[in-house]
Motif scaffolding. Structure first.
Motif, PDB file in Angstrom:
ATOM      1  N   PRO A   7      -5.292  -3.923  -9.122  1.00  0.00           N
ATOM      2  CA  PRO A   7      -4.784  -2.897  -7.705  1.00  0.00           C
ATOM      3  C   PRO A   7      -6.133  -2.201  -7.210  1.00  0.00           C
ATOM      4  CG  PRO A   7      -4.442  -2.028 -10.083  1.00  0.00           C
ATOM      5  CD  PRO A   7      -4.827  -3.514 -10.355  1.00  0.00           C
ATOM      6  N   THR A   8      -5.891  -1.856  -6.212  1.00  0.00           N
ATOM      7  CA  THR A   8      -7.110  -0.979  -5.568  1.00  0.00           C
ATOM      8  C   THR A   8      -6.811   0.556  -5.402  1.00  0.00           C
ATOM      9  OG1 THR A   8      -6.050  -1.488  -3.317  1.00  0.00           O
ATOM     10  CG2 THR A   8      -7.621  -2.812  -4.150  1.00  0.00           C
ATOM     11  N   TYR A   9      -7.620   1.265  -5.261  1.00  0.00           N
ATOM     12  CA  TYR A   9      -7.411   2.613  -5.260  1.00  0.00           C
ATOM     13  C   TYR A   9      -8.842   3.294  -4.410  1.00  0.00           C
ATOM     14  CZ  TYR A   9      -6.293   7.189  -7.489  1.00  0.00           C
ATOM     15  OH  TYR A   9      -5.809   8.515  -7.634  1.00  0.00           O
ATOM     16  N   SER A  10      -8.109   3.909  -3.430  1.00  0.00           N
ATOM     17  CA  SER A  10      -9.403   4.463  -2.422  1.00  0.00           C
ATOM     18  C   SER A  10      -8.989   5.867  -1.898  1.00  0.00           C
ATOM     19  CB  SER A  10      -9.779   3.499  -1.384  1.00  0.00           C
ATOM     20  OG  SER A  10      -8.624   3.556  -0.686  1.00  0.00           O
ATOM     21  N   LYS A  36      -7.061  12.993   3.676  1.00  0.00           N
ATOM     22  CA  LYS A  36      -7.631  13.525   2.247  1.00  0.00           C
ATOM     23  C   LYS A  36      -6.549  13.360   1.184  1.00  0.00           C
ATOM     24  CE  LYS A  36      -9.993  17.047   4.885  1.00  0.00           C
ATOM     25  NZ  LYS A  36     -10.312  16.444   6.162  1.00  0.00           N
ATOM     26  N   THR A  37      -6.238  12.291   0.917  1.00  0.00           N
ATOM     27  CA  THR A  37      -5.364  11.649  -0.042  1.00  0.00           C
ATOM     28  C   THR A  37      -5.963  10.298  -0.596  1.00  0.00           C
ATOM     29  OG1 THR A  37      -3.810  10.566   1.299  1.00  0.00           O
ATOM     30  CG2 THR A  37      -3.405  12.726   0.618  1.00  0.00           C
ATOM     31  N   MET A  38      -5.479  10.073  -1.997  1.00  0.00           N
ATOM     32  CA  MET A  38      -5.986   8.866  -2.556  1.00  0.00           C
ATOM     33  C   MET A  38      -4.729   7.854  -2.343  1.00  0.00           C
ATOM     34  SD  MET A  38      -8.792   9.401  -3.827  1.00  0.00           S
ATOM     35  CE  MET A  38      -8.784   7.881  -4.708  1.00  0.00           C
ATOM     36  N   ARG A  39      -5.120   6.494  -1.881  1.00  0.00           N
ATOM     37  CA  ARG A  39      -4.035   5.760  -1.526  1.00  0.00           C
ATOM     38  C   ARG A  39      -4.442   4.256  -2.426  1.00  0.00           C
ATOM     39  NH1 ARG A  39      -0.652   6.185   2.261  1.00  0.00           N
ATOM     40  NH2 ARG A  39      -0.699   3.957   3.059  1.00  0.00           N
ATOM     41  N   CYS A  40      -3.398   3.679  -2.848  1.00  0.00           N
ATOM     42  CA  CYS A  40      -3.190   2.497  -3.946  1.00  0.00           C
ATOM     43  C   CYS A  40      -2.937   1.454  -3.080  1.00  0.00           C
ATOM     44  CB  CYS A  40      -2.137   2.982  -4.775  1.00  0.00           C
ATOM     45  SG  CYS A  40      -2.222   4.184  -5.768  1.00  0.00           S
ATOM     46  N   GLY A  41      -3.182  -0.155  -3.492  1.00  0.00           N
ATOM     47  CA  GLY A  41      -2.817  -1.193  -3.112  1.00  0.00           C
ATOM     48  C   GLY A  41      -2.718  -2.178  -4.099  1.00  0.00           C
ATOM     49  N   GLN A  42      -1.833  -3.093  -4.008  1.00  0.00           N
ATOM     50  CA  GLN A  42      -1.637  -4.054  -4.867  1.00  0.00           C
ATOM     51  C   GLN A  42      -1.131  -5.452  -4.203  1.00  0.00           C
ATOM     52  OE1 GLN A  42      -1.852  -4.435  -8.556  1.00  0.00           O
ATOM     53  NE2 GLN A  42      -1.811  -6.663  -7.816  1.00  0.00           N
ATOM     54  N   ALA A  43      -1.749  -6.619  -4.267  1.00  0.00           N
ATOM     55  CA  ALA A  43      -1.252  -7.860  -4.074  1.00  0.00           C
ATOM     56  C   ALA A  43      -0.134  -8.394  -4.650  1.00  0.00           C
ATOM     57  CB  ALA A  43      -2.495  -8.713  -3.702  1.00  0.00           C
ATOM     58  N   VAL A  44       0.852  -9.039  -4.049  1.00  0.00           N
ATOM     59  CA  VAL A  44       1.801  -9.599  -4.936  1.00  0.00           C
ATOM     60  C   VAL A  44       2.158 -10.967  -4.201  1.00  0.00           C
ATOM     61  CG1 VAL A  44       2.831  -7.625  -5.767  1.00  0.00           C
ATOM     62  CG2 VAL A  44       3.667  -8.380  -3.364  1.00  0.00           C
ATOM     63  N   THR A  52       1.024  -1.159   0.099  1.00  0.00           N
ATOM     64  CA  THR A  52      -0.012   0.054   0.033  1.00  0.00           C
ATOM     65  C   THR A  52       0.799   1.134   0.090  1.00  0.00           C
ATOM     66  OG1 THR A  52      -0.040   0.053   2.539  1.00  0.00           O
ATOM     67  CG2 THR A  52      -1.810  -1.062   1.276  1.00  0.00           C
ATOM     68  N   GLY A  53       0.298   2.307  -0.356  1.00  0.00           N
ATOM     69  CA  GLY A  53       1.096   3.482  -0.318  1.00  0.00           C
ATOM     70  C   GLY A  53       0.163   4.721  -0.869  1.00  0.00           C
ATOM     71  N   PRO A  54       0.697   5.765  -0.732  1.00  0.00           N
ATOM     72  CA  PRO A  54       0.042   7.125  -1.332  1.00  0.00           C
ATOM     73  C   PRO A  54       0.028   7.088  -2.965  1.00  0.00           C
ATOM     74  CG  PRO A  54       2.193   7.769  -0.609  1.00  0.00           C
ATOM     75  CD  PRO A  54       1.810   6.257  -0.197  1.00  0.00           C
ATOM     76  N   ASP A  55      -0.951   7.683  -3.469  1.00  0.00           N
ATOM     77  CA  ASP A  55      -1.048   7.701  -5.077  1.00  0.00           C
ATOM     78  C   ASP A  55       0.077   8.768  -5.777  1.00  0.00           C
ATOM     79  OD1 ASP A  55      -1.869   7.409  -7.760  1.00  0.00           O
ATOM     80  OD2 ASP A  55      -3.251   8.907  -7.578  1.00  0.00           O
ATOM     81  N   ASP A  56       1.173   7.996  -5.551  1.00  0.00           N
ATOM     82  CA  ASP A  56       2.539   9.097  -6.288  1.00  0.00           C
ATOM     83  C   ASP A  56       3.647   7.849  -6.528  1.00  0.00           C
ATOM     84  OD1 ASP A  56       3.757   8.015  -3.978  1.00  0.00           O
ATOM     85  OD2 ASP A  56       3.847  10.054  -2.880  1.00  0.00           O
TER      86      ASP A  56
END
Length: 69
Positions: free
Chosen positions: A33-36, A42-50, A8-12
């Motif tokens: 991937p996920t995006y929420s 107040k930021t967008m976060r990303c996620g990706q399973a590996v 997971t991490g910030p959308d950057d």
């Protein structure tokens, strides 16, 4: 053994670099991937399973360190 991680991490660019580093260490993307929106920051976060298959090792909860692989 098969290992699973959810990155997971910030959308950057740091999130993209985190996923790229995992792929270059032999991890494979698993699912979409996920995006929420994180309302607290107040930021967008990303996620990706590996996932990764590792021969010659047995998984032990609390003992196996995913960062070793």
């Amino acid at each position: 053994m098969k290992l699973y991680r959810f990155l997971t991490g910030p959308d950057d660019a740091t999130f993209c670099h985190k996923v790229t580093a995992a792929v270059n260490k032999g991890w494979h993307l698993f699912g979409s991937p996920t995006y929420s929106f994180d309302a607290d920051s107040k930021t967008m976060r990303c996620g990706q399973a590996v996932v990764k298959d590792v021969e010659g090792h047995d998984y032990e909860a609390g003992v196996t360190k995913l960062s070793d692989f």
